[in-house]
Design an enzyme around this catalytic site. Structure first.
Site, PDB file in Angstrom:
ATOM      1  CD  GLU A 265      -2.896  -1.125   2.349  1.00 17.26           C
ATOM      2  OE1 GLU A 265      -4.118  -0.911   2.220  1.00 17.26           O
ATOM      3  OE2 GLU A 265      -2.371  -1.363   3.454  1.00 17.26           O
TER       4      GLU A 265
ATOM      5  CD  GLU B  85      -3.310  -6.363   4.174  1.00 20.38           C
ATOM      6  OE1 GLU B  85      -2.603  -5.358   4.166  1.00 20.38           O
ATOM      7  OE2 GLU B  85      -3.544  -7.057   3.146  1.00 20.38           O
TER       8      GLU B  85
END
Length: 698
Positions: free
Chosen positions: A105, A125
């Site tokens: 990210e 995640e």
């Protein structure tokens, strides 16, 4: 500070330096922000390169901060990425080795990205029951396309950087995989883009390339709903990706953030994070430092070529370690080799292994009838019949022939390892390695630490477990160790439920709906009802006052030992493991309850689950208090990886914490007034923790 700053030829270089994987902890996030501010204030700096020291760009969130206030303290990652996007000077990410989770990210928030070949790229995640929370669901589909983003985000799959060539994920994939070479190219690239007039490109401004996006999202939603019934995170990922397609970027970010914060509070995420940390904690032994020297393991011997011995041998062969298989009779050896060959052939047919790798593994196998032939093995594992007299014979022979320094391991599932070690003149070399059947498939390895087991032996087998891709959990010595000592109480309660009028199908169905891979009666049929009978017989000889339902012994008297005989608690068709309700068992149980005089009643599925699971919890608490298990998470790892406890519930100890120990104790109290209620005396640790408002897992 865990982010270093330097200037090279007009380019500021911010290097993440938070080993081992440059986790984005608070200090690292602060360091990035300070570096951005310094670069912005320095007129000589034209551009910025962001990279990582050591063996990673960034592995994402710093797991040491999970569950602490630091994880949500400003600057959070969203704020860091916003600062990068608003930087007046272009920021170039130099991605090498690993860019996962928040690390990816962070890179996607930069204006430009260069990558070394072979870098591992992922948003994993979902494997922790959460989802990307810093724009990953909004930015990845804009650069990699919706199809790739769907797969990566909903499965957590890792891809190599070169697999994303041709997409907008990276502006360039350099030729060298060396971080130093990548950094040199990134600095040159940054110097060049630093001469360009702004504004510099932002991923948020890109359109998502997705023909038939709605159809693809609908198909993904249907597929995920079918395979992830117990886990909300994958469907939340779909919601965020739908927002990326349908909404403006900022609105999509809001959807993602709300879903991320919701998932953080779910019991499923708590369970997955508990398992994640538990697996890592299991490999750490308090009094065995990580620097403890280990012994070299180059040659392995296995005593016993039965189902377990053959599976253990396969485990080592598949890891590339030569194995000598020893048996007392040639025909037994031949059956063992045939079993190994059959298992490899089946794996090849299923496409899970190449024929070349199977043959390479088989070439590492040797057989013998002579103990002298294994004298030079570095590790020998006994996998013979579960009888102390047989074990004594084997270990006295091993003591006589094995070279000094060899590790002597027993695969015993219940017997006293200290007594076994006492059959040798080298108890410091003796350890329990309790594999679970089928040994070549099951992930759990119970490492039993004897009173005199050497620390170097423990360090060696824990390291070896990683080579074998096993989850190793250390247990002290007691009857049944961690797993089987607890499961005895579980199976005992299942037997008592039969006495009260339940059927095997009702009990199995209830616990399987709770999430277990299989219920107690299907489990017993798989393991062998004669095995359980032998354990009961031995324990009753030692403790005549123990209470068991007699139904299992009646079953064994009919020769119904389970799948291996085609009949157990269920009937089986040759070549098919499907369990079919048995009229014979129904008749046996009807006669039993009529003769027993035990009051019959309707038992709810809820009570079935509570009695089975709380029996595990109570015994687990006793094991923890006695020091047989070092920590509650070790018990949970045993049950998650070896006994089919539902992953989304985190293991029996965490599950009890999530229910509330006070509520668990209240139900145990209610059971104590019923059939064989004397067995529901609570473990003292449960009582103390409940009174203090604490949990088993901390």
């Amino acid at each position: 500070m865990t982010a270093e700053y330097q200037v090279q030829d007009g380019v500021a270089i911010i290097t993440l330096a938070n080993p081992p994987v440059n986790g984005l902890g608070l200090a690292t996030r602060q360091g990035i922000m300070e570096g951005l501010q310094r670069a912005a204030a320095d007129a000589s700096v034209r551009a910025i390169v962001l990279t990582g020291a050591g063996k990673a760009f960034s592995g994402g969130a710093d797991i040491r901060e999970f569950g602490t206030s630091k994880a949500l303290e400003e600057p959070i990652l969203v704020s860091v990425i916003a600062a990068i996007e608003h930087s007046p000077k272009p920021v170039v990410a130099a991605v090498h080795s690993v860019a996962m989770g928040g690390g990816l990210e962070l890179a996607l928030g930069c204006h430009y990205r260069l990558a070394a070949p072979g870098a591992q790229i992922a948003l994993p995640e979902v494997k922790l029951g959460i989802m990307p929370g810093a724009g990953g669901t909004q930015r990845l589909p804009r650069v990699a396309g919706l199809e790739a983003a769907l797969d990566m985000i909903t499965t957590g799959a890792v891809v190599r950087s070169e697999q994303l060539a041709g997409t907008r994920t990276f502006d360039r994939i350099v030729e060298s995989s060396q971080p130093a070479d990548l950094l040199a190219e990134a600095v040159a690239f940054a110097r060049e883009v630093g001469t360009r007039p702004g504004p510099h490109p932002l991923v948020r401004d890109l359109n998502i390339e997705a023909p038939d996006a709605e159809g693809r999202l609908a198909a993904a939603r249907a597929a995920i709903a079918a395979r992830s019934a117990h886990f909300p995170a994958p469907l939340k990922c779909i919601e965020a990706l739908e927002a990326a397609v349908r909404l403006p970027f900022e609105a999509g970010l809001k959807v993602e953030r709300e879903a991320f914060l919701f998932l953080l509070t779910t019991p499923e995420s708590r369970a997955l994070r508990h398992a994640f940390f538990g697996e890592r904690a299991a490999g750490k032994i308090a009094d065995v430092p990580s620097a403890t020297p280990v012994r070299d393991i180059h040659k392995v011997a296995v005593i016993g070529a039965g189902t377990m011995g053959a599976g253990i041998a396969m485990t080592f062969l598949s890891a590339g370690l030569p194995v000598t298989l020893l048996e007392a009779r040639q025909e037994a050896l031949e059956r063992g080799v045939a079993t190994i060959r059959k298992n490899y052939d089946s794996t090849v047919r299923k496409g899970k292994l190449s024929e070349e790798k199977a043959e390479r593994a088989m070439a590492l196998l040797q057989t013998t009838l002579d103990y002298a032939a294994i004298a030079d093995a570095d590790l020998v594992i006994e996998a013979v019949f579960e009888d102390m007299g047989v074990k004594e014979t084997v270990f006295r022979q091993l003591d006589a022939v094995m070279k000094p320094g060899a590790i002597l391991a027993s695969n015993t599932s219940t017997l006293d390892l200290n007594a076994i070690a006492g059959f040798t003149t080298r108890p410091q070399d003796v350890v329990g390695l309790h594999f679970f059947s089928p040994a070549n498939v099951m992930k759990l390895l119970e490492v039993v630490r004897g009173a005199q087991t050497g620390k170097d032996v423990l360090a060696t087998v824990m390291k070896l477990a990683k080579t074998l891709r096993k989850t190793a959990v250390v247990s002290g010595v007691c009857d049944g160790f961690i797993g089987n000592r607890m499961v005895e109480q579980y199976v005992r309660q299942a037997g008592f439920l039969l006495d009260e009028g339940c059927t095997p199908q009702q009990i199995d169905s209830a616990i399987e709906r709770f999430g277990f891979a299989m219920g107690p009666f299907r489990m017993c049929d798989l393991a062998g009802n004669d095995i359980w009978q032998a354990i009961r017989t031995r324990k009753l000889q030692e403790h005549p006052d123990l209470a068991y339902s007699t139904t299992a012994d009646q079953l064994c008297a009919l020769g119904r030992f389970g799948q291996k005989t085609g009949a157990g608690w269920y009937d089986y068709v040759p070549g098919d493991r499907t369990a079919h309700p048995s009229p014979v068992v129904a008749g046996l149980l009807a006669k039993h309850v009529a003769a027993s005089g035990v009051p019959q009643r309707q038992v709810s599925d809820e009570e079935i689950v509570e009695r089975l699971v709380y029996a595990l919890v109570n015994e687990g608490a006793a094991i923890l208090e006695e020091g047989i298990a070092a920590k509650a998470s070790d018990i949970d790892m045993v049950y998650l990886t070896g006994y089919g406890f539902p992953l989304h519930r985190g293991g029996p100890m965490l599950y009890a914490d999530m229910v509330g120990l006070d509520k668990v104790l209240a139900r145990m109290q209610s059971f104590s007034t019923g059939y064989h209620g004397e067995l529901w005396k609570p473990a003292p640790l449960l009582v103390r923790l409940a009174a203090a408002g604490k949990g088993l897992t901390g």
